[in-house]
Design an enzyme around this catalytic site. Structure first.
Site, PDB file in Angstrom:
ATOM      1  N   PHE A 141      12.838   4.885  11.868  1.00 64.87           N
ATOM      2  CA  PHE A 141      11.228   4.974  11.781  1.00 64.87           C
ATOM      3  C   PHE A 141      10.852   6.065  10.918  1.00 64.87           C
ATOM      4  CE2 PHE A 141       7.790   1.815  13.288  1.00 64.87           C
ATOM      5  CZ  PHE A 141       6.522   1.911  12.175  1.00 64.87           C
ATOM      6  N   VAL A 142      10.606   5.564   9.817  1.00 66.36           N
ATOM      7  CA  VAL A 142       9.763   7.459   9.208  1.00 66.36           C
ATOM      8  C   VAL A 142       8.536   6.650   8.721  1.00 66.36           C
ATOM      9  CG1 VAL A 142      12.275   8.559   8.295  1.00 66.36           C
ATOM     10  CG2 VAL A 142      10.940   6.645   6.976  1.00 66.36           C
ATOM     11  N   ASP A 163      14.151  -0.996   2.879  1.00 65.97           N
ATOM     12  CA  ASP A 163      14.582  -0.927   3.993  1.00 65.97           C
ATOM     13  C   ASP A 163      15.803  -2.488   3.905  1.00 65.97           C
ATOM     14  OD1 ASP A 163      14.417  -1.477   6.750  1.00 65.97           O
ATOM     15  OD2 ASP A 163      12.625  -1.032   6.888  1.00 65.97           O
ATOM     16  N   ASP A 202       3.562   4.105   7.171  1.00 64.34           N
ATOM     17  CA  ASP A 202       2.876   4.145   7.918  1.00 64.34           C
ATOM     18  C   ASP A 202       3.718   3.369   9.588  1.00 64.34           C
ATOM     19  OD1 ASP A 202       1.237   1.128   8.586  1.00 64.34           O
ATOM     20  OD2 ASP A 202       2.641   1.381   6.857  1.00 64.34           O
ATOM     21  N   ARG A 260      -0.184   7.399   7.112  1.00 64.93           N
ATOM     22  CA  ARG A 260       0.277   7.617   5.286  1.00 64.93           C
ATOM     23  C   ARG A 260      -0.151   8.577   4.624  1.00 64.93           C
ATOM     24  NH1 ARG A 260       1.031   2.463   4.124  1.00 64.93           N
ATOM     25  NH2 ARG A 260       0.476   0.449   4.696  1.00 64.93           N
ATOM     26  N   LYS A 265      17.351   3.147   2.999  1.00 61.17           N
ATOM     27  CA  LYS A 265      17.887   3.018   3.623  1.00 61.17           C
ATOM     28  C   LYS A 265      19.449   2.272   3.821  1.00 61.17           C
ATOM     29  CE  LYS A 265      14.250   3.155   7.451  1.00 61.17           C
ATOM     30  NZ  LYS A 265      13.446   2.794   8.278  1.00 61.17           N
ATOM     31  N   LYS A 308       0.958  -0.988   0.263  1.00 66.63           N
ATOM     32  CA  LYS A 308       0.042  -0.089  -0.008  1.00 66.63           C
ATOM     33  C   LYS A 308       0.632   0.619  -0.339  1.00 66.63           C
ATOM     34  CE  LYS A 308      -3.720  -2.328   2.895  1.00 66.63           C
ATOM     35  NZ  LYS A 308      -4.186  -1.889   4.584  1.00 66.63           N
ATOM     36  N   GLY A 309       2.301   1.400   0.238  1.00 69.12           N
ATOM     37  CA  GLY A 309       2.729   2.379   0.574  1.00 69.12           C
ATOM     38  C   GLY A 309       3.173   3.100  -0.646  1.00 69.12           C
TER      39      GLY A 309
END
Length: 183
Positions: free
Chosen positions: A156-157, A107, A163, A169, A135, A47-48
């Site tokens: 953690f962004v 990530d 989200d 989001r 990252k 979904k990101g």
């Protein structure tokens, strides 16, 4: 949502909405040049990547076809299970096509590495990756990324598609989430 509405949940703002839009436009110019005269299928990872994908498609001054995939290696936890599952596959046949995977963040690289391998097995002309964030210190599986907006620290962004428990989001900026929120 404006980041001011969740200010107490954030350590800082890494990128504003204006910076994000400028970076996406810059990436779009490179993509246009690289695929000049070629048909391009842009694949968003749900979904990101919804925000990045929508803005990227609008920033491209050319026709593109869009499709979506949803894959998961997390289950309900916050650490990768190492097993990737396709939750929603492509509706488009990619045989002989140029495919550009658009994601919001890389990530560990584990899921994206699997996804590239999976799509490459379907006979496309090419498979490339565009991501807004990466990252480098978190990478466990190297992934060849053709277009990167920014390299960021292993923090953690949230925001702009990213989200925590399905929240943040819709924040227009990208910020570092405060540890008290996820600890």
């Amino acid at each position: 949502m404006d980041s001011a509405h969740v200010e107490s949940d954030l350590v800082n703002i890494l990128f504003t909405e204006e910076q994000i839009q400028a970076k996406i436009a810059e990436m779009a110019r490179k993509i246009e040049a690289d695929y000049d005269g070629e048909e391009l299928l842009v694949v968003g990872v749900l979904k990101g990547a919804v925000m990045v994908m929508a803005d990227m498609a609008r920033a491209l001054n050319r026709h593109v076809e869009m499709d979506w995939m949803a894959v998961s290696s997390y289950g309900s936890g916050t650490k990768s299970s190492g097993v990737v599952r396709i939750l929603k596959d492509l509706d488009t046949d990619i045989q002989g096509r140029h495919v550009l995977i658009v994601d919001e963040i890389i990530d560990t690289g584990l899921t994206l590495s699997w996804l590239v391998s999976n799509l490459a097995s379907r006979g496309p002309k090419s498979v490339a990756i565009a991501t807004l964030l990466r990252k480098p210190d978190a990478v466990a599986m190297p992934v060849d990324v053709k277009y990167v907006g920014w390299d960021i620290p292993n923090e953690f962004v949230v925001g702009y598609g990213l989200d925590h428990n399905e929240k943040y989001r819709n924040m227009r900026d990208i910020g570092t989430l405060a540890p008290h929120v996820y600890s």
